[in-house]
Every structure is written in structure tokens, then in C-alpha cells.
Design a protein around this motif. Structure first.
Motif, PDB file in Angstrom:
ATOM      1  N   TYR A 277      12.649  50.098  53.386  1.00 49.43           N
ATOM      2  CA  TYR A 277      14.153  49.868  52.636  1.00 49.43           C
ATOM      3  C   TYR A 277      14.200  50.799  51.906  1.00 49.43           C
ATOM      4  O   TYR A 277      15.300  51.086  51.869  1.00 49.43           O
ATOM      5  CB  TYR A 277      13.299  48.439  52.922  1.00 49.43           C
ATOM      6  N   ILE A 278      13.451  51.862  50.967  1.00 44.44           N
ATOM      7  CA  ILE A 278      13.882  52.002  50.437  1.00 44.44           C
ATOM      8  C   ILE A 278      13.530  53.867  50.315  1.00 44.44           C
ATOM      9  O   ILE A 278      12.190  54.456  51.052  1.00 44.44           O
ATOM     10  CB  ILE A 278      13.376  51.955  48.699  1.00 44.44           C
TER      11      ILE A 278
ATOM     12  N   TYR B 184      17.675  57.504  45.202  1.00 44.70           N
ATOM     13  CA  TYR B 184      17.431  56.742  46.172  1.00 44.70           C
ATOM     14  C   TYR B 184      18.109  55.806  46.714  1.00 44.70           C
ATOM     15  O   TYR B 184      18.895  55.706  46.201  1.00 44.70           O
ATOM     16  CB  TYR B 184      16.125  55.507  45.164  1.00 44.70           C
ATOM     17  N   LYS B 185      18.133  55.345  47.915  1.00 42.89           N
ATOM     18  CA  LYS B 185      18.876  54.831  49.025  1.00 42.89           C
ATOM     19  C   LYS B 185      18.477  53.100  49.432  1.00 42.89           C
ATOM     20  O   LYS B 185      17.402  53.543  49.728  1.00 42.89           O
ATOM     21  CB  LYS B 185      19.815  55.055  49.869  1.00 42.89           C
ATOM     22  N   PHE B 186      18.566  52.719  49.440  1.00 42.69           N
ATOM     23  CA  PHE B 186      18.489  50.742  50.337  1.00 42.69           C
ATOM     24  C   PHE B 186      19.058  51.193  51.752  1.00 42.69           C
ATOM     25  O   PHE B 186      20.486  51.390  51.770  1.00 42.69           O
ATOM     26  CB  PHE B 186      18.912  50.025  49.407  1.00 42.69           C
TER      27      PHE B 186
ATOM     28  N   THR C  62      13.971  57.965  49.687  1.00 46.22           N
ATOM     29  CA  THR C  62      13.929  58.815  49.057  1.00 46.22           C
ATOM     30  C   THR C  62      15.223  60.099  49.582  1.00 46.22           C
ATOM     31  O   THR C  62      14.947  61.012  50.669  1.00 46.22           O
ATOM     32  CB  THR C  62      12.658  59.840  48.801  1.00 46.22           C
TER      33      THR C  62
ATOM     34  N   ILE D  14      10.145  52.238  41.787  1.00 46.65           N
ATOM     35  CA  ILE D  14      10.619  52.586  43.289  1.00 46.65           C
ATOM     36  C   ILE D  14       8.929  52.520  44.508  1.00 46.65           C
ATOM     37  O   ILE D  14       8.587  51.482  44.881  1.00 46.65           O
ATOM     38  CB  ILE D  14      10.776  53.565  43.632  1.00 46.65           C
TER      39      ILE D  14
ATOM     40  N   LEU E 178      19.640  48.138  44.077  1.00 45.17           N
ATOM     41  CA  LEU E 178      19.760  48.746  45.694  1.00 45.17           C
ATOM     42  C   LEU E 178      20.289  47.944  46.453  1.00 45.17           C
ATOM     43  O   LEU E 178      20.556  48.986  47.321  1.00 45.17           O
ATOM     44  CB  LEU E 178      18.673  49.356  45.750  1.00 45.17           C
TER      45      LEU E 178
ATOM     46  N   ARG F 247       7.428  49.596  46.835  1.00 44.71           N
ATOM     47  CA  ARG F 247       7.801  49.690  48.351  1.00 44.71           C
ATOM     48  C   ARG F 247       5.594  50.027  48.723  1.00 44.71           C
ATOM     49  O   ARG F 247       6.090  49.356  49.418  1.00 44.71           O
ATOM     50  CB  ARG F 247       7.363  51.868  48.879  1.00 44.71           C
TER      51      ARG F 247
ATOM     52  N   THR G 207      15.921  45.833  40.395  1.00 44.87           N
ATOM     53  CA  THR G 207      15.743  48.109  40.861  1.00 44.87           C
ATOM     54  C   THR G 207      15.658  47.191  42.509  1.00 44.87           C
ATOM     55  O   THR G 207      16.838  48.014  42.874  1.00 44.87           O
ATOM     56  CB  THR G 207      14.761  48.460  40.906  1.00 44.87           C
ATOM     57  N   LEU G 208      15.106  46.899  43.358  1.00 47.77           N
ATOM     58  CA  LEU G 208      15.770  46.225  44.361  1.00 47.77           C
ATOM     59  C   LEU G 208      16.804  45.656  44.719  1.00 47.77           C
ATOM     60  O   LEU G 208      17.454  46.313  46.000  1.00 47.77           O
ATOM     61  CB  LEU G 208      14.339  45.094  45.183  1.00 47.77           C
TER      62      LEU G 208
END
Length: 84
Positions: free
Chosen positions: A71-72, A80-82, A74, A60, A28, A64, A24-25
Motif C-alpha cells: 500500500y505504501i 512516499y505514496k499510497f 517509496t 512508515i 497518504l 508496513r 500518517t496512513l
């Protein structure tokens, strides 16, 4: 993020992550600034269709907790965005 090793480092220390947390990380981070819905993340990382929203929210949250909140981000109503 070291893709080939499937490891995440912060301040030269390994951050232990599950398979889904790592990917996931990575997903993103490979698209900085792009906004992805929970469903898009679920399909890309879990490789299955369906409403995996609860799983994504949980992952997520765990990411975090491990690397920090900066970094991530909402995006309310979208996903979500990086951010670098």
C-alpha cells in the motif's frame, strides 16, 4: 480505514495503530498516488515544522509491518505514496 472510529481493519480484524501511524496512513490514503516528502508528512501529521524525517521513516516502517508492503510505496529521492 474508519476515520470517525480512528480504526484500521483488514480482513474484518482490527489492526492496532498508534496515533501517528493512523494519521500518517490516513493522510497518504486520502491522496492516493500523490508523492509526499518526509517533511510534508511530518508537518501534516505531527503539526509542527522541522526535520521529522527519522520519525516518519519509523512510522512508515511500522505501518508496513502491520498492513503489508503493497500500500505504501517509496519513491526514491522524493518520498512516499499510497497505492490502491
Amino acid at each position: 480505514i474508519r476515520t470517525k472510529e480512528q480504526m484500521v481493519y483488514r480482513s474484518c480484524k482490527v489492526i492496532p495503530m498508534t496515533h501517528y501511524e493512523f494519521f500518517t496512513l490516513l493522510y497518504l490514503a486520502q491522496h492516493p498516488g500523490w508523492v509526499f516528502s518526509k517533511e510534508q508528512i511530518h508537518e501534516a501529521v505531527w503539526k509542527e515544522c522541522g526535520d521529522g524525517g527519522a520519525a516518519v521513516v519509523n512510522v512508515i516502517s511500522q505501518i508496513r509491518r502491520k498492513i503489508g508492503d503493497k500500500y505504501i510505496k517509496t519513491v526514491i529521492g522524493s518520498g512516499y505514496k499510497f497505492e490502491v
